[in-house]
Design a protein around this motif. Sequence first.
Motif, PDB file in Angstrom:
ATOM      1  N   CYS A 163       0.853  -1.202   0.000  1.00 45.36           N
ATOM      2  CA  CYS A 163       0.000   0.000   0.000  1.00 45.36           C
ATOM      3  C   CYS A 163       0.885   1.248   0.000  1.00 45.36           C
ATOM      4  CB  CYS A 163      -0.915   0.023   1.224  1.00 45.36           C
ATOM      5  SG  CYS A 163      -2.059  -1.359   1.271  1.00 45.36           S
ATOM      6  N   CYS A 164       1.978   1.217   0.754  1.00 45.40           N
ATOM      7  CA  CYS A 164       2.897   2.361   0.808  1.00 45.40           C
ATOM      8  C   CYS A 164       3.604   2.542  -0.533  1.00 45.40           C
ATOM      9  CB  CYS A 164       3.935   2.166   1.914  1.00 45.40           C
ATOM     10  SG  CYS A 164       3.228   1.997   3.553  1.00 45.40           S
ATOM     11  N   ALA A 218       1.402   4.352  -2.835  1.00 42.71           N
ATOM     12  CA  ALA A 218       1.290   5.781  -2.490  1.00 42.71           C
ATOM     13  C   ALA A 218       2.505   6.562  -2.975  1.00 42.71           C
ATOM     14  CB  ALA A 218       1.132   5.933  -0.976  1.00 42.71           C
ATOM     15  N   PHE A 273       6.861   3.817   5.446  1.00 42.35           N
ATOM     16  CA  PHE A 273       7.078   4.935   4.516  1.00 42.35           C
ATOM     17  C   PHE A 273       8.488   5.508   4.657  1.00 42.35           C
ATOM     18  CE2 PHE A 273       2.412   5.792   3.733  1.00 42.35           C
ATOM     19  CZ  PHE A 273       2.509   5.725   2.356  1.00 42.35           C
ATOM     20  N   ILE A 302       3.114  13.095   3.254  1.00 41.05           N
ATOM     21  CA  ILE A 302       2.322  11.856   3.285  1.00 41.05           C
ATOM     22  C   ILE A 302       1.642  11.783   4.637  1.00 41.05           C
ATOM     23  CG2 ILE A 302       2.399   9.336   3.202  1.00 41.05           C
ATOM     24  CD1 ILE A 302       3.893   9.628   0.773  1.00 41.05           C
ATOM     25  N   SER A 351      -0.230   9.706   7.164  1.00 38.39           N
ATOM     26  CA  SER A 351      -0.790   8.428   7.620  1.00 38.39           C
ATOM     27  C   SER A 351      -1.790   8.706   8.738  1.00 38.39           C
ATOM     28  CB  SER A 351       0.320   7.465   8.067  1.00 38.39           C
ATOM     29  OG  SER A 351       0.744   7.726   9.381  1.00 38.39           O
ATOM     30  N   ASN A 384      -0.356  13.756  -0.016  1.00 41.69           N
ATOM     31  CA  ASN A 384      -0.997  12.477  -0.327  1.00 41.69           C
ATOM     32  C   ASN A 384      -1.668  11.956   0.947  1.00 41.69           C
ATOM     33  OD1 ASN A 384      -1.761   9.954  -1.142  1.00 41.69           O
ATOM     34  ND2 ASN A 384       0.176   9.444  -2.141  1.00 41.69           N
ATOM     35  N   PHE A 410      -3.147   9.296   3.047  1.00 48.80           N
ATOM     36  CA  PHE A 410      -3.036   7.839   3.097  1.00 48.80           C
ATOM     37  C   PHE A 410      -3.913   7.269   4.216  1.00 48.80           C
ATOM     38  CE2 PHE A 410      -1.323   3.797   4.312  1.00 48.80           C
ATOM     39  CZ  PHE A 410      -1.004   3.200   3.106  1.00 48.80           C
ATOM     40  N   SER A 442      -4.915  11.326  -2.953  1.00 43.79           N
ATOM     41  CA  SER A 442      -4.944  10.253  -1.969  1.00 43.79           C
ATOM     42  C   SER A 442      -4.447   8.965  -2.604  1.00 43.79           C
ATOM     43  CB  SER A 442      -6.357  10.062  -1.425  1.00 43.79           C
ATOM     44  OG  SER A 442      -7.144   9.391  -2.387  1.00 43.79           O
ATOM     45  N   SER A 443      -4.236   7.987  -1.751  1.00 46.54           N
ATOM     46  CA  SER A 443      -3.813   6.687  -2.238  1.00 46.54           C
ATOM     47  C   SER A 443      -4.507   5.646  -1.374  1.00 46.54           C
ATOM     48  CB  SER A 443      -2.294   6.562  -2.108  1.00 46.54           C
ATOM     49  OG  SER A 443      -1.891   5.336  -2.636  1.00 46.54           O
ATOM     50  N   TYR A 444      -5.107   4.684  -2.034  1.00 50.37           N
ATOM     51  CA  TYR A 444      -5.907   3.708  -1.310  1.00 50.37           C
ATOM     52  C   TYR A 444      -5.516   2.289  -1.738  1.00 50.37           C
ATOM     53  CZ  TYR A 444     -10.122   1.340   0.343  1.00 50.37           C
ATOM     54  OH  TYR A 444     -10.992   0.486   0.968  1.00 50.37           O
TER      55      TYR A 444
END
Length: 338
Positions: free
Chosen positions: A149-150, A153, A177, A233, A235, A256, A258, A283-285
């Motif tokens: 997932c990281c 991202a 990360f 980023i 989190s 981003n 996350f 975003s990142s999913y």
Amino acid sequence: MKALLCYNQNEFKLEEIDRPGILKDEMLIEMIYTGLCGSDIVKIFDPAVKKPAVFGHEVVGRVVEAGKNITRFKSGDVVVAAHHIPCYRCHYCLHGNHSMCRRFKETNIYPGSFCQYIRLSKEHIRYTTFKIPPDSNLLEALFIEPLACCIRAVDRVTFRKDDVFSVVGTGIIGMLFIQLIKLSGGRVVAIDLDNNRLSMARFLGAAYTINPSNQNVVQEIKDITDIGVDIAILSVTNKYTLNDALLYLRDGGTVNIFGASGKESRFGIDFESVYKRELTIMSSYSATPETLRRAYDIIASRKINLSPLISEIMPLSDFKKGLDLMLKRKIYKAIFKL
Ligand SMILES: [Zn+2]
Ligand SMILES: [Zn+2]
């Protein structure tokens, strides 16, 4: 077989449920280790998620039954598997938004990793199941899915070597990360309220650390970088972390998102500044089969240090204890041995 049923955030019961059956293209996996992911915690606390349910998606287990059409795996193989698979054909997939693919969202391991046996479908076996060599550290294999997932991202942001990232939150994801960004050529400013976690962040490769409880994040970042960070980023996403990021990003920088922001997801931001300073909020999913493969390679080649992130290994009957320890930030990750 035994499965951990979640009734609500305070009530978990180990109950007897039917062991899943398999078809000729499927496999039955006996769970060895599973980890508790932040996204499981979101589901446990979200009243909109149907319960009782068996959660969990981080899988390290042993093949106990392989359907007759399975050629890549055999009984006894130890594997790691992840839960969502894109179709690679739809509008979302063709645009790189694999985690928005409708099939991606529907696919899952059955019934969930917090139990003794799970079923892997044909697609899971093809795309998201990897054999673990016999001499591997099985606990480290649990980090493949979160690391994937990281990786996704970091893939989704544009940066150059030596660019500065802020990583907000130094839980398990933040620590992954930090190491991944360093490996990718970036420099990291880690931000967290907990000094112990910040020392660990430095140990794992953060070039700078900031504790907002006694430091002014925006000013500190100005001192470190002059122009601000290239990429933030988050989190941990809330009005403080997002608004701070918009202040300490360089002009033209990217934030981003996350981490889930949960219930407090509606708050104001300075859109005039986003416009005039050409900031990007994105975003990142989740992960994809490709980033899972890369995470597998990074972990197998020991390019990142996971041992400080692994502490107590608990039986599934101690699930509530594991959840509490993680919520109180006493451990990085609750890991259960089946
Ligand atoms: Zn996860
Ligand atoms: Zn698709």
